[in-house]
Scaffold this motif. Sequence first.
Motif, short mmCIF file in Angstrom:
data_model
loop_
_atom_site.label_atom_id
_atom_site.label_comp_id
_atom_site.label_asym_id
_atom_site.label_seq_id
_atom_site.Cartn_x
_atom_site.Cartn_y
_atom_site.Cartn_z
N ALA A 38 0.85 -1.23 0.17
CA ALA A 38 0.04 -0.06 -0.02
C ALA A 38 0.62 1.15 -0.04
CB ALA A 38 -0.90 -0.03 1.22
N GLU A 39 0.34 2.10 -0.63
CA GLU A 39 1.07 3.53 -0.69
C GLU A 39 0.23 4.78 -0.05
OE1 GLU A 39 3.57 6.41 -3.95
OE2 GLU A 39 2.65 4.49 -4.54
N ASN A 40 0.54 5.34 0.62
CA ASN A 40 -0.06 6.60 1.43
C ASN A 40 -1.43 6.18 1.59
OD1 ASN A 40 -0.08 9.08 2.44
ND2 ASN A 40 -0.65 9.98 0.27
N LYS A 41 -1.82 5.16 2.36
CA LYS A 41 -3.04 4.64 2.74
C LYS A 41 -3.39 4.89 4.03
CE LYS A 41 -5.96 0.63 1.47
NZ LYS A 41 -6.16 -0.80 0.61
N GLU A 42 -4.74 5.06 4.31
CA GLU A 42 -5.34 5.18 5.87
C GLU A 42 -4.70 4.03 6.61
OE1 GLU A 42 -6.27 7.72 7.14
OE2 GLU A 42 -6.56 9.07 5.71
N ILE A 43 -4.14 4.41 7.68
CA ILE A 43 -3.74 3.33 8.69
C ILE A 43 -5.00 2.36 9.11
CG2 ILE A 43 -3.70 4.54 10.95
CD1 ILE A 43 -1.19 3.03 11.53
N SER A 44 -6.24 2.96 9.25
CA SER A 44 -6.95 1.85 9.60
C SER A 44 -7.56 1.00 8.65
CB SER A 44 -8.20 2.68 10.04
OG SER A 44 -8.76 3.56 9.06
N ASP A 45 -7.36 1.37 7.39
CA ASP A 45 -7.72 0.52 6.18
C ASP A 45 -6.64 -0.81 6.12
OD1 ASP A 45 -9.73 2.06 5.72
OD2 ASP A 45 -8.70 3.47 3.93
N ILE A 46 -5.33 -0.20 6.31
CA ILE A 46 -4.36 -1.33 6.39
C ILE A 46 -4.82 -2.41 7.46
CG2 ILE A 46 -1.91 -1.56 6.66
CD1 ILE A 46 -1.38 0.72 5.35
N LEU A 47 -4.98 -1.79 8.39
CA LEU A 47 -5.19 -2.74 9.61
C LEU A 47 -6.35 -3.67 9.41
CD1 LEU A 47 -4.84 -0.40 12.54
CD2 LEU A 47 -3.20 -2.17 11.96
N TYR A 48 -7.46 -3.35 8.68
CA TYR A 48 -8.69 -4.13 8.40
C TYR A 48 -8.13 -5.00 7.48
CZ TYR A 48 -12.17 -1.01 10.72
OH TYR A 48 -12.96 -0.46 11.57
N GLU A 49 -7.40 -4.85 6.60
CA GLU A 49 -6.72 -5.89 5.59
C GLU A 49 -6.06 -7.03 6.43
OE1 GLU A 49 -4.73 -4.16 2.19
OE2 GLU A 49 -6.00 -2.59 1.98
N ILE A 50 -5.16 -6.52 7.12
CA ILE A 50 -4.29 -7.42 8.09
C ILE A 50 -5.45 -8.46 8.93
CG2 ILE A 50 -2.85 -7.51 9.97
CD1 ILE A 50 -1.51 -5.02 9.20
N ALA A 51 -6.34 -7.63 9.48
CA ALA A 51 -7.32 -8.46 10.28
C ALA A 51 -7.98 -9.42 9.47
CB ALA A 51 -8.22 -7.63 11.08
N GLU A 52 -8.36 -9.12 8.28
CA GLU A 52 -9.03 -10.09 7.35
C GLU A 52 -8.38 -11.20 6.78
OE1 GLU A 52 -11.96 -9.71 3.17
OE2 GLU A 52 -11.11 -7.61 4.19
N ALA A 53 -7.12 -10.72 6.51
CA ALA A 53 -6.05 -11.83 6.06
C ALA A 53 -5.78 -12.88 7.08
CB ALA A 53 -4.87 -11.22 5.61
N ALA A 54 -5.98 -12.41 8.39
CA ALA A 54 -5.75 -13.62 9.62
C ALA A 54 -6.92 -14.05 10.14
CB ALA A 54 -4.99 -12.59 10.63
N ASN A 55 -8.07 -13.44 9.56
CA ASN A 55 -9.24 -14.04 10.11
C ASN A 55 -9.53 -13.86 11.41
OD1 ASN A 55 -10.17 -15.32 7.46
ND2 ASN A 55 -9.12 -17.22 8.04
#
Length: 498
Positions: A38-55
Amino acid sequence: MRKKSNLLKTIPILLLLLLSTFICYKVEAQNKTITIVAENKEISDILYEIAEAANMNLVISKDVIGKVTVKLIDVSLDKALKTVLQPNNLTYTIEDDVITVYTYAEFQQQERFSPLKTRVFTLENVEVSSLRRVFMSMKSARGKVELNLKGNQVIITDTAQKIKEIEGILKEIDKEREVRKYRLRYADAEDIKEKLLQVIPEETGEVFVDERTNSVVIKAASPLLKNIDELIEGWDIQHQQVLIEAKILQVTLDKEHKLGIDWNSSLNLRQNISMDLTEGSSSIFKVATLTADEYEITLKMLETQAETEVLSSPRVVVIDNHEANILVGSSEPYIETTKDPDTGWLTEETKFKDVGLKLIVTPKIGEDNFVTITVHPEVSTARRVTEVDNALAVDTTQADTTMMVKDGETVVLGGLMKDVKSKTIRKVPLLGDIPLLGYLFRSKERGDKKTELVVFITPHILTDRNRESLSYQDIEATVKRSETTFDVLPQSIRFEQE
């Protein structure tokens, strides 16, 4: 009634299966690898992607804001969260299947009011006393650590999160230790020990040295030893070596060359370097580089221009980027007097001072078979001072220079000139020794001459191919010596003075 009994028997089994499924799901989720770009992306959106990837479920504090640029390929959940959060002064906790993200201030505030719990950990493979500093550094400000040395136990009173962190560390530290011995082929065991102590914490392993076999012995957990295998393999490598060929000439200058050899008309000089003389005068230290053909031509040129004498032709092998010391000269005795501070008695001791030509050569192998040579030549002469009980005085001329040459090319050092006064006594055998009358049968001749020392230094990078072309004695006898400093004392250089 029988159906009800069977149902009651089945319920515990189902509960056990559900619990084991939940535990496996939790472990699998936390062990799952994460890939995010990701480039210059909201940190909350990145955290949601991490949580989704880890179920996993996710809770984010309202103060968690900001944008992040990140590239993570196949990393663990813990690694992904730390990489994203720590640079932004954020932290997280994982409880069951929920990830909670806070600011550090919120986390500390929460810890301040969190209830304290107490856990007792019994260690099996590590002395609990050796971990006191680890526990003290990990506990919170409200936490408390007690050691039960007799039972090899540690009692931790702290928040649930801190106890969980300490438990994870203890699982890694308190693994069964394995003893492994590494016999080194090239590296020094003491040097390797110093490096290992920087990567093996005191509480996780021990390092010993067996000097007799040049080995290091490590006692640590197997996962740690796996990494140590790779480290030692990278450290215990054969260093490149350089053969230094030197030729030292003494040229007696005639009247035509009383100012020194005419290097400018004979050689393509690259630089002139001023020298500092102990007597306060100044001179020019001339430096040039020669190809193999130019080297032979220069030697012939010197033979035709003046009387030339080869003082020494030492050859030494030195490890890359280490010093090689070459001394062509003699050791002059002198008396050192010391006074005992208690009794006032004077004690005389005979010591020796090396004089002559000393070369300190440090080669450093570069790319494309180039060698950078740092040379420190030092020319010293001894004379007796009759006014001070015939004490020894040493006049020294020295300089420093660095040159880059190709493998097999030669560095020539010139300009090391010296005025030499000599006295020769000629006499008729026996008759010349008769008191008084002996003067009739002997004569004295005094002479002055000017000499210039010329030093040629040729580095050869040693490889498996060219080792065969070098003599066994030149290489093997030198390599077997553990030192990288060599004193060569062939024909001495001595300037006799009155």
